[in-house]
Scaffold this active site. Structure first.
Site, PDB file in Angstrom:
ATOM      1  N   ASP A 187       2.488  60.247  28.515  1.00 13.85           N
ATOM      2  CA  ASP A 187       1.060  60.063  28.726  1.00 13.85           C
ATOM      3  C   ASP A 187       0.893  59.457  30.118  1.00 13.85           C
ATOM      4  OD1 ASP A 187      -1.738  59.720  28.094  1.00 13.85           O
ATOM      5  OD2 ASP A 187      -1.279  57.589  27.883  1.00 13.85           O
ATOM      6  N   THR A 208      -2.096  57.598  31.520  1.00 10.26           N
ATOM      7  CA  THR A 208      -2.737  56.287  31.562  1.00 10.26           C
ATOM      8  C   THR A 208      -1.974  55.291  30.697  1.00 10.26           C
ATOM      9  OG1 THR A 208      -4.861  57.404  31.817  1.00 10.26           O
ATOM     10  CG2 THR A 208      -4.911  55.065  31.257  1.00 10.26           C
TER      11      THR A 208
END
Length: 796
Positions: free
Chosen positions: A306, A308
């Site tokens: 991922d 963020t």
């Protein structure tokens, strides 16, 4: 906390105490069962009710019934194996429980006309909840009042840009306030809230796959049927020789044979090796929730990250500014500092304020940022007026400059424009002509360890995919900044629904943006369908489904509790740089366990051969359980535990069981035949026959141990010499001989030497052949992918 009064929040007084109590009685409360991992009873059940424990436990009970408790020492392996597994998982559970308590959030609500602070779990439906910068949104509901309120929804969507919230907009649980303040009504609470509904889809516990444990379980499954078939054969063979009058001797000889068929040491060693590796990683802030996860990362060939919170720190930072020609830098820089140091800055102003100092100039008038007009402004004491805002608003009519700025934005930067105006407008008036002075570039803060970690994975043949809910252009820019080669960034909304086509795209593309939680899971499944072993890292609720589906889920310690509950690994300090150590530890574990596994399986094969041979010849089984315990301790148990701790950097290759059997089958066959010949040809009583057979078996096993310990160094030579010395003492010391029921044979020393040498020669040839098998393991991408695809089918 100072909370501004606002009559727009319904009546302004909130719920009464009676209304709160009624909602609590009705269950309309925000408290839910906090799941950090599976409960204790499930942990105990999973570690106690195993095939290994059932098989060894039945044999242990049989030995106990004879009253020969010394021969039941093998039962300790059963207890230790379960205790170690339960202990590690319970430790991890308590660690996560303590983290959950430490990070328990609170909320400010208005009740009976007063503001009170309560645990988020004590918020009830229809509570009026105050939101300020840094607060977590505890439930779902509509905004009742907003003072430049901005919410970070990356925890749910992966979108890194803060979302402005106006009156009537919805906010969701699991998000956080990054700027402004406001009130909202908690319309949906508890298990029905957005974050809880997403988390609940991943609450069924699934255990991490381990090739070592899978191979051991395959062996146990085969051996279970062999034990079932051999049990009556062994009992009948021993009773025919010993007679039922001495039923205890029949049981002991029979169980001695059957215990030798169970690789109790291999199961215990695997658990112990996992545990020691897990403890080592915990000291490095990597919490292992399931022991097989230590091995799991070593088998991973694709890591899905991922963006963020994993590659980035979840905040934006000032990167650079471009001053347009003709403007003095000093006055522009000072104006930028005055704009950034707003008493209540939004995320953009706060990022600039961390890099640009406050000029200290008196501000005559300030216009706070508004999501509606998309700019903020100041009037300074020198009479100048400045604005900072969105390019499409401040550069209206300046097409060429707007295109230049948009080109920078297309590279993944967040761009705002600094402009000069004649004066700030009144609240209900529009902004006058803007003279562009500079543009400011901001970018997401990259974790300092991200680039180095991803470079390490690339060097180890591990492919990295970035899967984010953010804009594909932004995600691609971050991926390039951490050193990934990005030729294409795909918007997940355009991905095909057909699984085969989706798998092709997932394998080809490095960066995916606008990925929903469900689509993240689909991409992980697509990669797995191609035979990849996939790890997923994440910190938000939007990552939960993908973390759950991945072969290894890795959560950040500062992430959502739901991610830590489903992940197999938790990076307690949220440092991405710990992953190479986890990978190295897993590789060391697999390579070393494979090195010594042949010792255990050789004993099993030897036992099976000896059982069949003595049954066909009408002889008793050569060994008592205590004899095999001596062999296991000196030539298998202690040496393998020490060798399993040594350094080993060999990369993972599929085919653990095949390589082990390539050595263990011929070596075990040779040892079994040599033992039977020694027992048959020896003169004297049964004790002398067993003693000669035991000596031959020890000689062959020590040669096998020496082969597996290569290349030698000082501590390996010391280990071999110590174990061999203990074996000699077991025969030489009278008390040890009496305990083991040994009797030194006379005149058969030459026979023992000949059989031992013959067995050692076969072992050496088998070892050299198994080394050739390892060298010819498939190393091409197509062959490895096909093996991994078969492995994935077994796991599914």
């Amino acid at each position: 906390m100072s909370v501004p009064d606002d009559d727009t929040t319904q009546s302004g007084s909130g719920l009464t105490g009676a209304e709160v109590r009624l909602r609590v009685e009705q269950g309309r409360v925000n408290r839910t069962r906090q799941v950090t991992s599976r409960p204790l009873w499930q942990i105990v059940k999973a570690n106690v009710l195993t095939r290994f424990n059932g098989l060894l436990g039945a044999l242990f009970i049989m030995v106990m019934l004879t009253g020969s408790y010394i021969d039941g020492l093998f039962g300790l392996a059963l207890v230790l194996n379960s205790a170690l597994g339960i202990g590690q998982e319970w430790y991890a559970k308590r660690k996560l429980d303590s983290l959950a308590v430490l990070h328990a959030p609170t909320a400010v609500v208005r009740r009976d006309g007063r503001e009170v602070t309560v645990d988020t779990g004590d918020v009830v439906q229809d509570d009026l909840v105050f939101l300020a910068t840094g607060a977590q949104v505890p439930a779902d509901g509509p905004i009742l009042s907003s003072d430049n309120l901005e919410v970070d929804e990356s925890n749910l969507t992966g979108e890194s840009d803060a979302i402005a919230k106006a009156v009537g907009d919805q906010v969701s649980s699991g998000t956080a306030v990054v700027a402004g303040s406001g009130w909202f009504r908690a319309a949906t609470v508890g298990s029905e809230s957005t974050a809880q509904r997403l988390s609940s889809q991943a609450r069924v516990f699934t255990r991490a796959y381990s090739e070592v444990q899978h191979s051991t379980n395959v062996l146990l499954r085969w051996l279970t049927w062999i034990v079932i078939v051999m049990f009556p054969i062994a009992v009948l063979a021993q009773s025919r020789v010993l007679g039922w009058d001495d039923w205890r001797a029949v049981v002991l000889r029979s169980t001695g044979a059957l215990v030798g068929l169970v690789p109790e040491g291999l199961v215990l060693l695997t658990t112990l090796a996992f545990l020691l590796a897990a403890l080592q990683l915990t000291r490095q802030q990597a919490l292992v929730q399931e022991l097989p996860a230590v091995e799991g990362l070593a088998r991973v060939d694709v890591i899905c990250c991922d963006k963020t919170g994993t590659l980035t720190q979840g905040e934006i930072v000032y990167q650079d500014w471009t001053l347009l020609e003709g403007w003095p830098s000093d006055s522009a820089w000072a104006a930028l500092g005055a704009l950034a140091h707003d008493p209540r800055p939004n995320a953009t102003a706060a990022a600039i304020g961390r890099a640009v100092p406050d000029p200290g100039q008196p501000v005559v008038r300030r216009a706070a940022f508004s999501s509606a007009r998309k700019w903020s402004g100041v009037e300074l004491a020198d009479g100048s007026a400045w604005v900072l805002g969105a390019p499409e608003i401040l550069l209206t009519g300046q097409t060429e400059l707007l295109e230049r700025v948009q080109d920078r934005a297309a590279q993944g930067c967040r761009v705002v424009v600094l402009g000069r105006v004649d004066g700030l407008p009144e609240p209900n008036q529009g902004l006058g002509p803007v003279q562009p002075v500079a543009w400011v570039e901001l970018a997401e803060a990259i974790r300092p360890d991200a680039a180095e970690t991803l470079a390490y994975f690339a060097s180890q043949g591990v492919t990295v995919k970035v899967i984010s809910g953010d804009n594909p252009v932004t995600v691609a820019a971050v991926a390039r900044r951490v050193g990934l080669e990005v030729t294409e960034a795909v918007d997940a909304r355009q991905l095909p629904d057909d699984p085969a086509q989706l798998a092709q795209v997932a394998d080809r593309v490095t960066v995916f943006g606008r990925v929903t939680p469900g689509r993240k899971r689909d991409l992980v499944e697509a990669l797995q369908s191609l035979g990849h072993t996939v790890a997923m890292t994440g910190d938000g609720v939007n990552d939960v489904l993908a973390l759950k589906e991945a072969d290894i889920g890795i959560a950040m310690g500062n992430g959502a509790q739901a991610t830590k509950a489903v992940a197999q690994l938790v990076l307690l300090d949220s440092q991405f740089s710990h992953l190479p150590r986890v990978l190295a530890e897993g590789r060391r574990l697999i390579a070393n366990v494979e090195r010594v596994a042949a010792l255990f399986v050789t004993k099993n094969v030897m036992t099976a051969v000896a059982m069949l041979s003595t049954a066909l010849l009408g002889l008793t089984f050569p060994f008592l359980p205590r004899h095999l315990t001596l062999v296991s301790v000196l030539t298998i148990g202690i040496p393998s535990a020490v060798l399993a701790l040594g350094a080993n950097k060999r990369r993972y290759l599929p085919g653990f069981l095949a390589r082990v059997l390539a050595l263990a089958l011929p070596a075990g066959l040779a040892a079994g035949l040599a033992v039977c010949l020694a027992f048959t040809l020896a003169w004297g009583d049964r004790a002398q026959q067993s003693t000669l057979a035991l000596a031959v078996l020890l000689a062959i096993n020590f040669w096998l141990l020496g082969a597996l310990a290569r290349p030698y160094n000082w501590w390996k030579i010391t280990l071999l010499a110590t174990m061999a010395g203990c074996a000699v003492l077991a025969f030489a010391i009278p008390a040890c001989r009496d305990f083991l029921q040994l009797s030194l044979p006379r005149g058969e020393l030459l026979l023992a030497i000949v059989l031992g040498v013959c067995g050692a020669v076969v072992v050496e040839l088998s070892y050299r052949w198994s080394r050739r098998v390892k060298r010819h393991q498939p190393t091409g991408p197509a062959e490895l992918i096909e093996q991994r695809r078969q492995e994935h089918r077994r796991r599914r």
